[in-house]
Design a protein around this motif. Structure first.
Motif, PDB file in Angstrom:
ATOM      1  N   ARG A 191      36.686  13.519  33.710  1.00 37.42           N
ATOM      2  CA  ARG A 191      35.476  13.899  34.445  1.00 37.42           C
ATOM      3  C   ARG A 191      35.003  12.826  35.412  1.00 37.42           C
ATOM      4  O   ARG A 191      34.364  13.122  36.418  1.00 37.42           O
ATOM      5  N   THR A 192      35.279  11.551  35.104  1.00 38.01           N
ATOM      6  CA  THR A 192      34.716  10.462  35.901  1.00 38.01           C
ATOM      7  C   THR A 192      35.749   9.677  36.708  1.00 38.01           C
ATOM      8  O   THR A 192      35.374   8.858  37.545  1.00 38.01           O
ATOM      9  N   ARG A 193      37.017   9.933  36.505  1.00 33.20           N
ATOM     10  CA  ARG A 193      38.060   9.084  37.106  1.00 33.20           C
ATOM     11  C   ARG A 193      38.058   9.050  38.626  1.00 33.20           C
ATOM     12  O   ARG A 193      38.517   8.089  39.220  1.00 33.20           O
ATOM     13  N   ASN A 194      37.531  10.079  39.275  1.00 36.27           N
ATOM     14  CA  ASN A 194      37.551  10.108  40.738  1.00 36.27           C
ATOM     15  C   ASN A 194      36.334   9.471  41.401  1.00 36.27           C
ATOM     16  O   ASN A 194      36.269   9.405  42.628  1.00 36.27           O
ATOM     17  N   VAL A 195      35.387   8.999  40.603  1.00 37.88           N
ATOM     18  CA  VAL A 195      34.228   8.307  41.158  1.00 37.88           C
ATOM     19  C   VAL A 195      34.651   6.876  41.505  1.00 37.88           C
ATOM     20  O   VAL A 195      35.156   6.156  40.646  1.00 37.88           O
ATOM     21  N   PRO A 196      34.486   6.452  42.765  1.00 39.71           N
ATOM     22  CA  PRO A 196      34.880   5.086  43.113  1.00 39.71           C
ATOM     23  C   PRO A 196      33.989   4.054  42.428  1.00 39.71           C
ATOM     24  O   PRO A 196      32.786   4.277  42.258  1.00 39.71           O
ATOM     25  N   VAL A 197      34.604   2.954  42.032  1.00 41.29           N
ATOM     26  CA  VAL A 197      33.895   1.864  41.357  1.00 41.29           C
ATOM     27  C   VAL A 197      34.114   0.593  42.165  1.00 41.29           C
ATOM     28  O   VAL A 197      35.250   0.213  42.445  1.00 41.29           O
ATOM     29  N   MET A 198      33.013  -0.048  42.544  1.00 47.65           N
ATOM     30  CA  MET A 198      33.059  -1.327  43.238  1.00 47.65           C
ATOM     31  C   MET A 198      32.580  -2.404  42.274  1.00 47.65           C
ATOM     32  O   MET A 198      31.513  -2.261  41.675  1.00 47.65           O
ATOM     33  N   MET A 199      33.368  -3.444  42.121  1.00 50.95           N
ATOM     34  CA  MET A 199      33.049  -4.503  41.185  1.00 50.95           C
ATOM     35  C   MET A 199      32.254  -5.615  41.867  1.00 50.95           C
ATOM     36  O   MET A 199      32.463  -5.907  43.044  1.00 50.95           O
ATOM     37  N   VAL A 200      31.352  -6.228  41.103  1.00 50.87           N
ATOM     38  CA  VAL A 200      30.574  -7.377  41.561  1.00 50.87           C
ATOM     39  C   VAL A 200      30.996  -8.561  40.709  1.00 50.87           C
ATOM     40  O   VAL A 200      31.032  -8.466  39.479  1.00 50.87           O
ATOM     41  N   THR A 201      31.334  -9.675  41.360  1.00 50.49           N
ATOM     42  CA  THR A 201      31.834 -10.824  40.631  1.00 50.49           C
ATOM     43  C   THR A 201      31.488 -12.121  41.353  1.00 50.49           C
ATOM     44  O   THR A 201      30.935 -12.107  42.446  1.00 50.49           O
ATOM     45  N   THR A 202      31.840 -13.224  40.732  1.00 47.25           N
ATOM     46  CA  THR A 202      31.649 -14.530  41.359  1.00 47.25           C
ATOM     47  C   THR A 202      32.942 -14.967  42.020  1.00 47.25           C
ATOM     48  O   THR A 202      34.013 -14.453  41.707  1.00 47.25           O
ATOM     49  N   ASP A 203      32.848 -15.906  42.934  1.00 45.08           N
ATOM     50  CA  ASP A 203      34.024 -16.400  43.646  1.00 45.08           C
ATOM     51  C   ASP A 203      35.106 -16.933  42.713  1.00 45.08           C
ATOM     52  O   ASP A 203      36.284 -16.880  43.027  1.00 45.08           O
ATOM     53  N   SER A 204      34.716 -17.441  41.562  1.00 42.26           N
ATOM     54  CA  SER A 204      35.684 -18.067  40.661  1.00 42.26           C
ATOM     55  C   SER A 204      36.475 -17.066  39.824  1.00 42.26           C
ATOM     56  O   SER A 204      37.324 -17.458  39.028  1.00 42.26           O
ATOM     57  N   ASP A 205      36.224 -15.786  39.994  1.00 39.99           N
ATOM     58  CA  ASP A 205      36.854 -14.753  39.170  1.00 39.99           C
ATOM     59  C   ASP A 205      38.083 -14.115  39.815  1.00 39.99           C
ATOM     60  O   ASP A 205      38.328 -12.929  39.631  1.00 39.99           O
ATOM     61  N   ARG A 206      38.870 -14.845  40.566  1.00 39.82           N
ATOM     62  CA  ARG A 206      40.015 -14.255  41.285  1.00 39.82           C
ATOM     63  C   ARG A 206      40.931 -13.438  40.373  1.00 39.82           C
ATOM     64  O   ARG A 206      41.336 -12.339  40.729  1.00 39.82           O
ATOM     65  N   GLN A 207      41.273 -13.972  39.212  1.00 44.11           N
ATOM     66  CA  GLN A 207      42.162 -13.240  38.300  1.00 44.11           C
ATOM     67  C   GLN A 207      41.502 -11.952  37.806  1.00 44.11           C
ATOM     68  O   GLN A 207      42.165 -10.935  37.638  1.00 44.11           O
ATOM     69  N   ARG A 208      40.188 -12.008  37.587  1.00 40.63           N
ATOM     70  CA  ARG A 208      39.466 -10.811  37.136  1.00 40.63           C
ATOM     71  C   ARG A 208      39.422  -9.764  38.257  1.00 40.63           C
ATOM     72  O   ARG A 208      39.477  -8.573  37.995  1.00 40.63           O
ATOM     73  N   ILE A 209      39.324 -10.218  39.514  1.00 45.22           N
ATOM     74  CA  ILE A 209      39.349  -9.280  40.637  1.00 45.22           C
ATOM     75  C   ILE A 209      40.690  -8.559  40.688  1.00 45.22           C
ATOM     76  O   ILE A 209      40.750  -7.334  40.833  1.00 45.22           O
ATOM     77  N   ILE A 210      41.765  -9.307  40.534  1.00 44.89           N
ATOM     78  CA  ILE A 210      43.103  -8.704  40.513  1.00 44.89           C
ATOM     79  C   ILE A 210      43.208  -7.709  39.369  1.00 44.89           C
ATOM     80  O   ILE A 210      43.712  -6.596  39.538  1.00 44.89           O
ATOM     81  N   GLN A 211      42.709  -8.094  38.205  1.00 38.48           N
ATOM     82  CA  GLN A 211      42.718  -7.208  37.039  1.00 38.48           C
ATOM     83  C   GLN A 211      41.915  -5.932  37.328  1.00 38.48           C
ATOM     84  O   GLN A 211      42.351  -4.826  36.985  1.00 38.48           O
ATOM     85  N   ALA A 212      40.768  -6.070  37.979  1.00 37.46           N
ATOM     86  CA  ALA A 212      39.926  -4.911  38.287  1.00 37.46           C
ATOM     87  C   ALA A 212      40.614  -3.969  39.271  1.00 37.46           C
ATOM     88  O   ALA A 212      40.587  -2.746  39.098  1.00 37.46           O
ATOM     89  N   VAL A 213      41.244  -4.525  40.300  1.00 40.71           N
ATOM     90  CA  VAL A 213      41.948  -3.695  41.278  1.00 40.71           C
ATOM     91  C   VAL A 213      43.096  -2.941  40.594  1.00 40.71           C
ATOM     92  O   VAL A 213      43.292  -1.742  40.831  1.00 40.71           O
ATOM     93  N   ARG A 214      43.809  -3.615  39.744  1.00 39.45           N
ATOM     94  CA  ARG A 214      44.898  -2.952  38.999  1.00 39.45           C
ATOM     95  C   ARG A 214      44.378  -1.856  38.086  1.00 39.45           C
ATOM     96  O   ARG A 214      45.070  -0.875  37.829  1.00 39.45           O
ATOM     97  N   ALA A 215      43.146  -2.027  37.583  1.00 40.24           N
ATOM     98  CA  ALA A 215      42.544  -1.027  36.693  1.00 40.24           C
ATOM     99  C   ALA A 215      41.930   0.142  37.461  1.00 40.24           C
ATOM    100  O   ALA A 215      41.494   1.115  36.861  1.00 40.24           O
ATOM    101  N   GLY A 216      41.882   0.031  38.795  1.00 40.14           N
ATOM    102  CA  GLY A 216      41.400   1.155  39.585  1.00 40.14           C
ATOM    103  C   GLY A 216      40.158   0.907  40.411  1.00 40.14           C
ATOM    104  O   GLY A 216      39.607   1.852  40.985  1.00 40.14           O
TER     105      GLY A 216
END
Length: 125
Positions: A73-98
């Motif tokens: 039901r929710t998979r097609n809703v776009p999700v934009m993540m908010v993070t700090t500059d130091s979270d590069r690996q988490r950003i990559i993880q988030a993009v891979r997760a959708g």
């Protein structure tokens, strides 16, 4: 249409709310990943975008993103993540997760508005 802000910081939700209002959207809010998923499920027909903090206590933003993308039901809703500059690996993880996009803190109102416009497509504005 509505934009859902999921962030454990009420101040950050207020800042995001100002930008969302300037863009003509209504704001929905949640303070935890679990609550964000529940609010999205209850309002999925009206939510154009979820703006979610990566680092939250309990269910973090990545786990909540994965749950949103796993739900039919929710998979097609776009999700934009908010993070700090130091979270590069988490950003990559988030993009891979959708994640559809991300914005790094600190950001200006114009930065956030541009990221929202980019995520939703220029035709929305």
């Amino acid at each position: 249409m509505k934009i859902l802000s999921v962030d454990d910081s009420a101040t950050m939700r207020k800042i995001i709310g100002r930008v969302v209002g300037m863009l003509g959207y209504d704001l929905l809010e949640a303070g935890t990943g679990e609550d964000g998923i529940a609010v999205l499920e209850q309002n999925v027909a009206d939510v154009a975008l979820v703006i979610m903090d990566i680092n939250m206590p309990g269910m973090d933003g990545i786990s909540a993103l994965e749950a949103i993308k796993a739900n039919e039901r929710t998979r097609n809703v776009p999700v934009m993540m908010v993070t700090t500059d130091s979270d590069r690996q988490r950003i990559i993880q988030a993009v891979r997760a959708g994640a559809a996009n991300y914005v790094t803190k600190p950001f200006t109102h114009d930065d956030l508005a541009a990221k929202i416009a980019d995520t939703l497509g220029a035709s929305e504005f």
